[in-house]
Design an enzyme around this catalytic site. Structure first.
Site: not given
Ligand code: C5P
Length: 316
Positions: A11, A141
């Site tokens: 993406k 995501d």
């Molecule tokens: O959800 P995911 O594990 O992909 O997110 C990776 C990191 O990105 C999270 O640990 C967080 O620090 C940050 N993040 C965030 N807010 C979001 C998505 C991700 O702060 N909405």
């Protein structure tokens, strides 16, 4: 039981705005996400064992539960313990084409493919919302990677509203192989610099979401107006990533001058993309950037925007 091969597209973010903080430590986002036809290929084969085994030729892809695809499998086993006990696990082979730690959701796409694939192997009959709810537990995501196409994503990124398909447009993606950006680092750095601008009230957040959802970019997408879409690309994370990565700034400038519709970093980077009118234009822009920046560490991909998420390519 059958084996399945699944196609898992990457993406890009046509729009990424960080609206505020959340009590769970994540950020409240408004994004417009878009699938692109640069895909990993996963095969899931029933192994009759009480375990999952993961294979990938790329040594940078871990084969244990630090891999999101492996975590997706163990989440499914935990959700359906009787099915797992009766039918056993699967061997997961990943052909990795999406660059790693690139802002292209490669790991999330693989995890989405494992959820969709295990639903098929185990014949669970899960609905799309059920799969997306499981996906949201693994990463922000991943629900989008299950759905694919063009969508507005809010909340942590897991609340999806489909937008009209954007077929016909192409992208050039460019990334320095040796650069990787941690998403966690990018969001933490953003919080440190810009927290005072965050919208804190729930009403404020809601009104910002509705502004974006009725705004110019969403209208341009509905008209399939590539020129306007290219001009309205936006990514707040550029504000913290670009100052740290001068190579990415230079790459972005070269691509932005190249005559495409618009250029932006995807997600937390460091991949930069240029939106193009056609495959021919994308190839010309890639060739020009290769000439201007002749660095063997710099890799390019030309891909169409695509209208679907995880696709089953074969059943054996
Ligand atoms: O959800 P995911 O594990 O992909 O997110 C990776 C990191 O990105 C999270 O640990 C967080 O620090 C940050 N993040 C965030 N807010 C979001 C998505 C991700 O702060 N909405």
């Amino acid at each position: 039981m059958h084996s399945y091969t699944l196609i898992a597209p990457a993406k890009i973010n046509l729009y990424l705005e960080i609206v505020g903080d959340r009590p769970d430590g994540y950020h409240e986002l408004v994004m417009i996400m878009q699938s692109v036809g640069l895909s990993d290929r996963l095969t899931l084969r029933p192994n009759g064992a009480e375990e999952f085994r993961l294979y990938c030729a790329d040594p940078r892809v871990p084969a244990d539960n630090t891999n999101l695809a492996y975590r997706a499998a163990t989440l499914m086993a935990g959700q359906f313990p009787k099915v797992f006990a009766n039918l056993g696990g699967v061997d997961i082979s990943i052909e990795k084409n999406i660059p790693i730690a690139a802002g292209l959701a490669g790991g999330s796409a693989d995890a989405a493919a494992v959820l969709v694939g295990l639903d098929l192997v185990w014949n669970l009959g899960l609905t799309r919302p059920e799969l997306q709810a499981l996906a949201a537990r693994l990463g922000s995501d991943i629900p989008f990677c299950v759905a694919g196409g063009t969508a507005m994503a809010t909340g942590r990124g897991e609340i999806l509203d489909p937008l009209p398909d954007l077929d016909g447009l192409w992208v050039v993606l460019a990334k320095y192989n040796s650069l990787a950006v941690s998403t966690y680092w990018a969001y933490s750095a953003y919080r440190e610099c810009f927290q005072e601008n965050y919208i804190s009230s729930p009403e404020g957040v809601r009104s910002r979401l509705s502004e974006v959802s009725s705004g110019n970019l969403v209208r341009a997408i509905a008209r399939k107006d590539g020129v306007a879409i290219g001009q309205l690309l936006h990514n707040d994370l550029e504000k913290v990533v670009l100052p740290e990565y001068s190579l990415v700034v230079e790459l972005r400038e070269v691509l932005a001058r190249s005559g495409g519709l618009g250029t932006m970093m995807s997600g937390s980077g460091p991949t930069v993309f240029t939106l193009c009118r056609s495959r021919e234009e994308a190839i010309a822009i890639r060739d020009n950037a290769r000439q201007v920046l002749p660095d063997p560490d710099l890799e390019f991909w030309v891909a169409p925007l695509c209208t679907s998420g995880i696709q089953v390519s074969s059943e054996m």
